[in-house]
Design a protein around this motif. Structure first.
Motif, PDB file in Angstrom:
ATOM      1  N   THR A  33      -0.838   2.929   7.482  1.00 18.40           N
ATOM      2  CA  THR A  33       0.514   2.387   7.262  1.00 18.40           C
ATOM      3  C   THR A  33       1.530   3.004   8.223  1.00 18.40           C
ATOM      4  O   THR A  33       2.383   2.298   8.769  1.00 18.40           O
ATOM      5  N   SER A  34       1.444   4.298   8.445  1.00 20.02           N
ATOM      6  CA  SER A  34       2.427   4.947   9.327  1.00 20.02           C
ATOM      7  C   SER A  34       2.246   4.491  10.772  1.00 20.02           C
ATOM      8  O   SER A  34       3.234   4.251  11.490  1.00 20.02           O
TER       9      SER A  34
ATOM     10  N   GLN B 150      -2.561   6.333   4.524  1.00 17.93           N
ATOM     11  CA  GLN B 150      -1.285   6.835   5.037  1.00 17.93           C
ATOM     12  C   GLN B 150      -1.262   6.752   6.559  1.00 17.93           C
ATOM     13  O   GLN B 150      -0.239   6.398   7.154  1.00 17.93           O
TER      14      GLN B 150
ATOM     15  N   LYS C  23       0.834  -1.204   0.000  1.00 21.32           N
ATOM     16  CA  LYS C  23       0.000   0.000   0.000  1.00 21.32           C
ATOM     17  C   LYS C  23       0.871   1.259   0.000  1.00 21.32           C
ATOM     18  O   LYS C  23       0.504   2.277  -0.597  1.00 21.32           O
ATOM     19  N   GLN C  24       2.024   1.186   0.669  1.00 17.25           N
ATOM     20  CA  GLN C  24       2.937   2.327   0.647  1.00 17.25           C
ATOM     21  C   GLN C  24       3.436   2.593  -0.775  1.00 17.25           C
ATOM     22  O   GLN C  24       3.585   3.747  -1.182  1.00 17.25           O
TER      23      GLN C  24
END
Length: 246
Positions: free
Chosen positions: A177-178, A174, A145-146
């Motif tokens: 994921t982060s 975002q 996904k990144q």
């Protein structure tokens, strides 16, 4: 209940102890192995591998569920009353400091993996909170996904635990994921510091006091862990801050 592994097979035991310098007594709960030409791997009651015993390949004496092994090729001889022969009282097997350290490191590694795999809660842009597991497969998916985010994709398909796959905005993905990567990084860093702590222990008592989630003494904290701890203090009460699972 403790276990041993012999020639790749696990056996439950009631006890394992030395009764003479070269004689090991093992009391089984069931049928013992028939062959002993290999190492004996010892597991704690919590199924943690804690020691490997090498050289105990000779059956010194066989009493059914109780087997005596020797590491010098000797076999049992009935004591001669005329010479005052006798069997020494049992002495419990005591793992070495190195064996205890290795077992504790495996325990901590398993706890770290469990904490990571169980996942993290993520607060999305609309204020809702969803939970995302972080197994190795999940982490690979999030890495993908990144890549999609870097390519400028606006809508990304994914799913939280127990929910059907749906589209997330680039902003929410975002955040997911982060948050997930920070959570994994924190636990990995913490686990590494605990292993340094274990390596610095000089007694069995010190090792026994260590558990996953304990505060790591400052001398074993890496600069990265110190930065995480400082950030956690600054953001105390923030539900998005990765926490150590005890």
């Amino acid at each position: 209940m403790e276990k041993i592994k012999v020639k790749g097979k696990l056996y439950e035991i009631r006890s394992i102890q030395t009764i003479e310098p070269h004689v090991l007594q093992i009391v089984f709960t069931g049928t013992p192995p028939t062959k002993w030409n290999g190492d004996i791997v010892l597991y704690t009651a919590g199924d943690i591998e804690c020691a490997t015993l090498v050289g105990w390949t000779t059956v010194y004496r066989d009493e059914g569920q109780t087997v005596y092994l020797s590491d010098d090729g000797s076999v049992y001889q009935t004591p001669d009353p005329d010479t005052g022969g006798e069997i020494l009282p049992p002495e419990p097997y005591v793992p070495t400091l190195e064996e205890l350290q290795a077992a504790k490191k495996r325990e901590i590694s398993q706890a770290c993996e469990t904490a990571i795999y169980s996942g993290v809660d993520v607060k999305l842009s609309d204020g809702s909170t969803e939970h995302f597991s972080l197994t190795e497969h999940d982490q690979l998916n999030l890495f993908g996904k990144q890549v999609q985010l870097a390519a400028g994709t606006d809508q990304l398909e994914y799913h939280s635990d127990g929910q059907p796959c749906r589209y997330y905005s680039a902003k929410d993905m975002q955040i997911i994921t982060s948050t997930a990567m920070a959570y994994v990084s924190y636990h990995t860093t913490y686990c590494n510091a605990v292993n340094m702590w274990i390596a610095g222990c000089e007694t069995a008592d010190e090792i026994q006091q260590i558990y996953y989630g304990a505060d790591v003494p400052e001398q074993y904290q890496s600069d990265v862990l110190k930065a995480y701890i400082a950030t956690e203090k600054e953001r105390a009460g923030d539900v998005d801050e990765p926490q150590v699972a005890e």
